[in-house]
Design a protein around this motif. Structure first.
Motif, PDB file in Angstrom:
ATOM      1  N   GLU A 195      -2.115  16.675   5.256  1.00  0.00           N
ATOM      2  CA  GLU A 195      -2.911  15.694   4.526  1.00  0.00           C
ATOM      3  C   GLU A 195      -2.317  14.301   4.672  1.00  0.00           C
ATOM      4  N   ALA A 196      -0.991  14.214   4.595  1.00  0.00           N
ATOM      5  CA  ALA A 196      -0.329  12.911   4.718  1.00  0.00           C
ATOM      6  C   ALA A 196      -0.565  12.306   6.094  1.00  0.00           C
ATOM      7  N   PHE A 197      -0.482  13.118   7.124  1.00  0.00           N
ATOM      8  CA  PHE A 197      -0.666  12.620   8.498  1.00  0.00           C
ATOM      9  C   PHE A 197      -2.063  12.042   8.670  1.00  0.00           C
ATOM     10  N   ASN A 198      -3.063  12.726   8.131  1.00  0.00           N
ATOM     11  CA  ASN A 198      -4.433  12.230   8.245  1.00  0.00           C
ATOM     12  C   ASN A 198      -4.617  10.921   7.490  1.00  0.00           C
ATOM     13  N   LEU A 199      -3.991  10.788   6.321  1.00  0.00           N
ATOM     14  CA  LEU A 199      -4.085   9.549   5.552  1.00  0.00           C
ATOM     15  C   LEU A 199      -3.373   8.402   6.266  1.00  0.00           C
ATOM     16  N   LEU A 200      -2.237   8.693   6.866  1.00  0.00           N
ATOM     17  CA  LEU A 200      -1.498   7.659   7.602  1.00  0.00           C
ATOM     18  C   LEU A 200      -2.296   7.143   8.798  1.00  0.00           C
ATOM     19  N   ASN A 201      -3.149   7.974   9.342  1.00  0.00           N
ATOM     20  CA  ASN A 201      -3.920   7.576  10.510  1.00  0.00           C
ATOM     21  C   ASN A 201      -5.280   6.986  10.166  1.00  0.00           C
ATOM     22  N   THR A 202      -5.607   6.954   8.900  1.00  0.00           N
ATOM     23  CA  THR A 202      -6.885   6.367   8.496  1.00  0.00           C
ATOM     24  C   THR A 202      -6.715   5.221   7.509  1.00  0.00           C
ATOM     25  N   HIS A 203      -5.491   4.971   7.053  1.00  0.00           N
ATOM     26  CA  HIS A 203      -5.226   3.892   6.104  1.00  0.00           C
ATOM     27  C   HIS A 203      -3.982   3.109   6.542  1.00  0.00           C
ATOM     28  N   ASN A 204      -3.912   1.891   6.081  1.00  0.00           N
ATOM     29  CA  ASN A 204      -2.738   1.061   6.347  1.00  0.00           C
ATOM     30  C   ASN A 204      -1.722   1.295   5.232  1.00  0.00           C
ATOM     31  N   ILE A 205      -0.732   2.116   5.494  1.00  0.00           N
ATOM     32  CA  ILE A 205       0.271   2.493   4.494  1.00  0.00           C
ATOM     33  C   ILE A 205       1.562   1.732   4.762  1.00  0.00           C
ATOM     34  N   ASN A 224       0.839  -1.198   0.000  1.00  0.00           N
ATOM     35  CA  ASN A 224       0.000   0.000   0.000  1.00  0.00           C
ATOM     36  C   ASN A 224       0.874   1.248   0.000  1.00  0.00           C
ATOM     37  N   CYS A 225       0.702   2.088  -1.005  1.00  0.00           N
ATOM     38  CA  CYS A 225       1.590   3.246  -1.201  1.00  0.00           C
ATOM     39  C   CYS A 225       0.855   4.568  -0.999  1.00  0.00           C
ATOM     40  N   LEU A 226       1.605   5.529  -0.498  1.00  0.00           N
ATOM     41  CA  LEU A 226       1.120   6.900  -0.347  1.00  0.00           C
ATOM     42  C   LEU A 226       2.133   7.841  -0.997  1.00  0.00           C
ATOM     43  N   ILE A 227       1.653   8.744  -1.844  1.00  0.00           N
ATOM     44  CA  ILE A 227       2.505   9.759  -2.471  1.00  0.00           C
ATOM     45  C   ILE A 227       2.314  11.072  -1.721  1.00  0.00           C
ATOM     46  N   VAL A 228       3.418  11.671  -1.272  1.00  0.00           N
ATOM     47  CA  VAL A 228       3.357  12.966  -0.589  1.00  0.00           C
ATOM     48  C   VAL A 228       4.230  13.940  -1.363  1.00  0.00           C
TER      49      VAL A 228
END
Length: 237
Positions: free
Chosen positions: A40-50, A5-9
Motif C-alpha cells: 500500500e505504501a509503495f502505491n501511495l508513494l508512486n501516486t502522491h508527492n510524499i 506531505n506525510c505518509l504513515i506506514v
C-alpha cells in the motif's frame, strides 16, 4: 509556509491513529495517506508527492528497513517501532529520527523539528510518457514489481497468497484477495468466485457455471452467480 506531505506506514491502527492526531495538530504538516503494509505504501508513494514517511519497522510481508532499501528515491523517514534493538539500523539508513512506541507528543515534536527548512521535496511522481496505462505494484520475493492492469488475465487465491496471471506469466505475492478486490477497478475486474478475480476483457467463452480465459476454466461461485451473470449479460450485444 512550506507544508510537509506525510505518509504513515504502520499495521497497528492505534499507533497509526496517534501519529495522525499529532500530524493534524501542526500547521506545517499535511497527512496525505496511511498504509498498513509496504505494498500500500509503495502505491501511495508512486501516486502522491510524499516528503516525509513515518515508517514502522516490524510489519507483515516486509520490514520497514527492507522496504526503505528497496526505494530508488525515498522521502525523508522517521522510523517508529516498539523495539529498541532496531535503533542502530534505523540511523544507519539516514533516518531523521527513531521514535519508540508509545510515542509522546513531546517526542514527536522533537523528531519533526529535524525536518529541513525548507523541506527536501521529493520529485513528483510521473506516469510513463508514452502510455496512460494504469498499474499497481506488488511484492515478488524482496522486490516491488509493477503490473499493468490490462496485462492481468485473472487472479487466483492460494491460501495466504494470490497468483496474478498475466499475459507474460504469473506472479505469486503475499496479499489478501479482499485487498486486491478493493484496489482493482470494477469496470475492468470482476470477482467470480471466492478464489478468483477475472479481467472482464480477457473472457474467451462462458456458460452459466464457468468462464474460460486463456484456455483455463474458472468456476463461477454460487454466491457470485447473480452479480456475475448481470455483468456478463450486459456484455451481450
Amino acid at each position: 509556509m512550506n507544508r510537509v506531505n506525510c505518509l504513515i506506514v504502520d499495521d497497528e491502527p492505534l499507533a497509526s491513529n496517534v501519529l495522525e492526531k499529532y500530524i493534524t495538530k501542526l500547521d506545517h504538516l499535511r497527512l496525505v495517506g496511511k498504509a498498513e503494509n509496504a505494498v500500500e505504501a509503495f502505491n501511495l508513494l508512486n501516486t502522491h508527492n510524499i516528503d516525509l514517511m513515518f515508517l514502522d519497522i516490524k510489519m507483515p510481508q516486509i520490514t520497514g528497513i527492507d522496504f526503505l532499501k528497496s526505494l530508488p528515491n525515498p522521502p525523508m523517514v522517521i522510523f517508529t517501532t516498539a523495539y529498541r534493538d532496531f535503533a542502530l539500523d534505523g540511523f544507519e539508513m539516514s533516518a531523521l529520527d527513531y521514535l519508540l512506541k508509545p510515542i509522546s507528543f513531546e517526542r514527536f515534536l522533537k523528531a519533526v523539528s529535524k525536518i529541513p527548512n525548507p523541506p527536501v521535496h521529493k520529485q513528483a511522481p510521473t506516469e510513463i510518457s508514452t502510455s496512460d496505462r494504469a498499474y499497481i505494484f506488488v511484492r515478488e520475493d524482496k522486490r516491488m514489481k509493477k503490473v499493468f492492469l490490462d496485462d492481468i488475465l485473472f487472479i487466483e487465491s492460494i491460501k495466504d497468497y494470490v497468483k496474478i496471471i498475466t499475459k507474460e506469466g504469473s506472479i505469486l505475492t503475499y496479499l489478501k484477495m479482499s485487498y486486491l478486490e478493493d484496489q482493482l477497478p470494477n469496470r475492468l475486474f470482476l470477482r467470480v468466485h471466492k478464489s478468483f478475480i477475472i479481467n472482464i476483457h480477457s473472457i474467451q467463452t462462458y456458460s452459466a457455471s464457468e468462464i474460460e480465459i486463456d484456455g483455463v476454466i474458472i468456476p463461477i461461485g454460487r454466491h457470485y452467480k447473480q452479480a456475475v451473470h448481470r455483468v456478463l449479460n450486459a456484455l451481450m450485444l
